[in-house]
Design a protein around this motif. Structure first.
Motif, PDB file in Angstrom:
ATOM      1  N   ASP A 247      10.711  -4.195  -6.396  1.00  0.00           N
ATOM      2  CA  ASP A 247      10.564  -2.970  -7.176  1.00  0.00           C
ATOM      3  C   ASP A 247      10.097  -1.849  -6.247  1.00  0.00           C
TER       4      ASP A 247
ATOM      5  N   ASP B  79       8.683   0.847  -6.805  1.00  0.00           N
ATOM      6  CA  ASP B  79       7.350   1.340  -7.145  1.00  0.00           C
ATOM      7  C   ASP B  79       6.252   0.435  -6.598  1.00  0.00           C
ATOM      8  N   MET B  80       6.572  -0.862  -6.445  1.00  0.00           N
ATOM      9  CA  MET B  80       5.594  -1.770  -5.841  1.00  0.00           C
ATOM     10  C   MET B  80       5.344  -1.365  -4.386  1.00  0.00           C
TER      11      MET B  80
ATOM     12  N   ASN C 226       5.922   1.667  -3.208  1.00  0.00           N
ATOM     13  CA  ASN C 226       5.236   2.960  -3.282  1.00  0.00           C
ATOM     14  C   ASN C 226       3.742   2.782  -3.472  1.00  0.00           C
ATOM     15  N   LEU C 227       3.395   1.856  -4.352  1.00  0.00           N
ATOM     16  CA  LEU C 227       1.978   1.606  -4.630  1.00  0.00           C
ATOM     17  C   LEU C 227       1.272   1.138  -3.361  1.00  0.00           C
ATOM     18  N   ALA C 228       1.914   0.220  -2.648  1.00  0.00           N
ATOM     19  CA  ALA C 228       1.310  -0.303  -1.422  1.00  0.00           C
ATOM     20  C   ALA C 228       1.170   0.809  -0.384  1.00  0.00           C
ATOM     21  N   ARG C 229       2.198   1.657  -0.276  1.00  0.00           N
ATOM     22  CA  ARG C 229       2.136   2.745   0.701  1.00  0.00           C
ATOM     23  C   ARG C 229       1.058   3.750   0.318  1.00  0.00           C
ATOM     24  N   ALA C 230       0.905   4.005  -0.992  1.00  0.00           N
ATOM     25  CA  ALA C 230      -0.134   4.929  -1.442  1.00  0.00           C
ATOM     26  C   ALA C 230      -1.519   4.396  -1.086  1.00  0.00           C
ATOM     27  N   SER C 231      -1.659   3.063  -1.005  1.00  0.00           N
ATOM     28  CA  SER C 231      -2.928   2.466  -0.582  1.00  0.00           C
ATOM     29  C   SER C 231      -2.957   2.292   0.929  1.00  0.00           C
ATOM     30  N   ARG C 232      -2.015   2.892   1.596  1.00  0.00           N
ATOM     31  CA  ARG C 232      -1.925   2.877   3.061  1.00  0.00           C
ATOM     32  C   ARG C 232      -1.780   1.461   3.632  1.00  0.00           C
ATOM     33  N   ALA C 233      -0.974   0.651   2.975  1.00  0.00           N
ATOM     34  CA  ALA C 233      -0.728  -0.696   3.479  1.00  0.00           C
ATOM     35  C   ALA C 233       0.190  -0.636   4.692  1.00  0.00           C
TER      36      ALA C 233
ATOM     37  N   ILE D 105       3.888  -8.768  -0.341  1.00  0.00           N
ATOM     38  CA  ILE D 105       4.811  -8.404  -1.418  1.00  0.00           C
ATOM     39  C   ILE D 105       6.215  -8.964  -1.184  1.00  0.00           C
TER      40      ILE D 105
ATOM     41  N   LEU E  12       4.429  10.302  -0.676  1.00  0.00           N
ATOM     42  CA  LEU E  12       5.465   9.268  -0.601  1.00  0.00           C
ATOM     43  C   LEU E  12       6.828   9.891  -0.335  1.00  0.00           C
TER      44      LEU E  12
ATOM     45  N   PRO F 125       0.524   9.482   2.644  1.00  0.00           N
ATOM     46  CA  PRO F 125      -0.422   9.393   1.525  1.00  0.00           C
ATOM     47  C   PRO F 125      -1.830   9.822   1.934  1.00  0.00           C
TER      48      PRO F 125
ATOM     49  N   LEU G 207      -6.684   7.717  -2.689  1.00  0.00           N
ATOM     50  CA  LEU G 207      -5.651   8.012  -3.682  1.00  0.00           C
ATOM     51  C   LEU G 207      -5.438   6.768  -4.551  1.00  0.00           C
TER      52      LEU G 207
ATOM     53  N   PHE H 253       1.994   3.648 -12.205  1.00  0.00           N
ATOM     54  CA  PHE H 253       3.387   3.959 -12.535  1.00  0.00           C
ATOM     55  C   PHE H 253       3.708   3.524 -13.963  1.00  0.00           C
TER      56      PHE H 253
ATOM     57  N   ARG I 142       6.018   1.371 -14.865  1.00  0.00           N
ATOM     58  CA  ARG I 142       6.004  -0.090 -14.809  1.00  0.00           C
ATOM     59  C   ARG I 142       4.719  -0.496 -14.095  1.00  0.00           C
TER      60      ARG I 142
ATOM     61  N   VAL J 215       4.025  -2.932 -12.274  1.00  0.00           N
ATOM     62  CA  VAL J 215       4.261  -3.617 -10.990  1.00  0.00           C
ATOM     63  C   VAL J 215       3.097  -4.533 -10.570  1.00  0.00           C
TER      64      VAL J 215
ATOM     65  N   LEU K  16       1.837  -8.207  -9.548  1.00  0.00           N
ATOM     66  CA  LEU K  16       2.510  -9.298  -8.848  1.00  0.00           C
ATOM     67  C   LEU K  16       2.344 -10.593  -9.645  1.00  0.00           C
TER      68      LEU K  16
ATOM     69  N   TRP L  94       2.644 -13.620  -8.912  1.00  0.00           N
ATOM     70  CA  TRP L  94       2.051 -14.795  -8.282  1.00  0.00           C
ATOM     71  C   TRP L  94       0.538 -14.646  -8.093  1.00  0.00           C
TER      72      TRP L  94
ATOM     73  N   PHE M 113      -5.075  -3.995   0.968  1.00  0.00           N
ATOM     74  CA  PHE M 113      -4.228  -3.046   1.674  1.00  0.00           C
ATOM     75  C   PHE M 113      -5.060  -2.088   2.518  1.00  0.00           C
TER      76      PHE M 113
END
Lengths: 262, 287
Positions: free
Chosen positions: A149, A151-152, A154-161, A170, B86, B104, B108, B112, B114, B116, B118, B120, B133
């Motif tokens: 996904d 957005d998954m 995106n979420l990780a990048r927003a947390s600076r992964a 992921i 992003l 980013p 922050l 979203f 969805r 999202v 995980l 597992w 992260f």
């Protein structure tokens, strides 16, 4: 509890179908009396196995060994390639395209070439098993690594992964169901590759045993090898499936009757 | 009292009212936590360039709850992704906390439509992933994660897996995940868009409550008019082709707000104003 009963019932059904088929075969051979060189009865095949069980088990073990080594190599190389292909446009254009092109050549036809390159030891057999299994590992792993996904991510990048963290936490777990689908196909292909290798340059293994028995018009012996091959393939497939269950307890296909909370 | 702040491009002042006193068209930069200046975003396509955003000027003050409201395709999600670093705007500049964006920003949190989560990971581990992260040891935030989950009514579900939860509970867990590292800026992209009306009301209340307590800067993208008014200090209205701001409305409703506020004449007045504006633009075909 219900689940246990269900699975017991299912394996019982499989056993009944198997025994039924063997009985039908035995009765048909008894009534129609085809020459044993065309179709031997199951009982004759069983007696043939009992004459030299050690020989058959040794050949089976040899085939098993080659298959497993070829398969494991295909998994290691295949996953590494898949990760590379997903992360690099260059690798995608070169390696991926090359793999697809190679896959459209009937790879079995390449077997004699491997014998020329590597001689008649175990190496060409492993190489052929590897080559046949590799493609399905790569294709399904690439598919799995890509179907995340957005957005998954995106979420990780927003947390600076880091992109390594995204891969490890992921992409890879997310790709596991797809990877295992590829492994289940690959294990069967590895066995096919091994047998082809034993056909063209064997001195041991079930493929070689089949060829030898055929040369002596010993059909019951051929059938013993075929049945052992079938068993081997089935066992290997279910080992991969068992590993899948261990690795993916969370996947939809493994879920037991948990109702969603209100 | 409706006051509209001129958006630089395609400005409309509906009731003929200019910006209110003490609130200049462009609030001073120091007060703005997020400063968006003349931001545009366009994509090349076979039919020519698509202007997702054009001439966006907006300041989001620290501790302010702002909603971005508009029809689908007006670029509101794109704007949010630009603020999140992003996506890169094709023109203009965005500053967060006084620093021009390149990727980013610090501190922050995102939610979203969805969730999202995980599959597992357990609910707790899903919340903790934010810390993983950011290379923060999870042991140090575990207690906080549990408190967040309890606060959002997920006590007893910490060790469940996402698929065992309802849609509303999953989205609550996603909000906990965004709040774990105590972000200064919370960006929410239609977070309740996929939920049923009752759950949506419930989550609106919880979000209003948590904002009241923490006063984070929030940008909330939605296409629900009532939701936007209920939650926000200001509602930014956008139109499409190209995506642009058409009006910014101050919502002067007392806080803390309760659902009953939606039945007041003041609330109805805001709803009416926004609906009229969208109708006049042809976005709503009402009669």
């Amino acid at each position: 509890m219900m689940r246990k009963l269900q699975s017991l019932y299912e394996s019982g059904m499989v056993l009944i179908v198997l025994i039924g088929t063997l009985l039908l075969w035995e009765v048909a051979v008894y009534l129609l009396r085809p020459p044993p060189i065309i179709l031997p009865a199951p009982s004759l095949i069983w007696r043939e196995f009992l004459i030299t069980p050690g020989y058959f088990l040794q050949q089976s073990f040899s085939t098993l060994y080659t298959t497993v080594v070829g398969f494991v190599l295909a998994v290691v190389i295949g996953l590494a390639l898949a990760v590379g292909i997903v992360h690099s446009k260059f690798l995608e254009r070169t390696v991926y395209t090359l793999l697809v092109a190679l896959n459209s050549v009937p790879k079995v036809a390449l077997a004699p070439l491997f014998v020329l390159w590597m001689g008649t030891g175990i190496e060409p057999k492993i190489a052929i098993a590897l080559m046949l299994a590799l493609f399905s590992v790569v294709i399904d792993a690439v598919l799995g690594l890509r179907s995340v996904d957005p957005d998954m991510i995106n979420l990780a990048r927003a947390s600076r992964a880091s992109s390594f963290a995204i891969l490890r936490k992921i992409r890879l777990p997310n790709a596991l169901p797809s990877i295992f689908a590829g492994l289940k196909v690959a294990i069967s292909f590895a066995l096919v590759g091994t047998i082809v290798g034993e056909f063209v340059a064997g001195s041991e293994g079930l493929g070689f045993a089949i060829l030898t028995a055929q040369g002596q018009f010993d059909t019951p012996r051929v059938f013993v090898c075929l049945i052992l091959l079938g068993l081997l393939g089935t066992i290997l497939f279910y080992i991969v499936e068992f590993m899948e269950r261990l690795a993916l307890p969370w996947h939809v296909s493994q879920r037991t009757g948990h109702a969603a909370a209100p | 009292m409706l006051s509209s702040i001129d958006a630089a491009n395609g400005a409309m002042t509906t009731n003929g009212m200019a910006a209110g006193p003490g609130r200049p068209p462009h609030p001073v930069a120091e007060a703005a936590y997020v400063a968006i200046r003349q931001v545009g975003k366009s994509y090349g396509s076979l039919q020519g360039a698509v202007h997702a955003l054009e001439g966006i000027d907006l300041d989001i003050r620290g501790g302010e709850f702002i909603s971005i409201l508009g029809p689908s395709g007006c670029g509101k999600s794109t704007l949010l992704k630009c603020i999140a670093g992003l996506e890169k705007p094709t023109s203009g500049q965005i500053e967060v906390h006084g620093k021009p964006l390149s990727g980013p920003p610090d501190r922050l949190g995102m939610v979203f439509q969805r969730d999202v989560l995980l599959d597992w990971r357990t609910v707790l581990d899903n919340v903790l992933i934010t810390a993983e992260f950011a290379h923060i040891p999870t042991t140090s935030v575990r207690e906080r994660a549990l408190q967040l989950l309890w606060r959002f009514g997920l006590k007893g579900y910490e060790d469940r897996h996402p698929w065992e939860l309802s849609g509303g509970m999953r989205q609550r867990a996603a909000i906990c995940r965004a709040l774990l590292c105590d972000p200064d800026l919370l960006l929410m992209d239609e977070p309740f868009g996929a939920l049923d009306a009752m759950t949506r009301d419930d989550l609106n209340l919880e979000l209003a409550r948590i904002w009241q307590d923490t006063r984070k800067t929030v940008a909330f993208v939605t296409h629900g008019i009532a939701e936007a008014i209920f939650l926000s200090d200001r509602v930014v209205m956008m139109d499409r082709n190209p995506g642009r701001i058409i009006e910014v409305i101050d919502i002067d409703l007392p806080r803390p707000r309760h659902l009953a506020i939606r039945e007041t004449s003041q609330f109805a007045h805001y709803v009416g104003h926004i609906r009229q504006l969208f109708t006049s633009l042809g976005l709503l075909k009402d009669g």
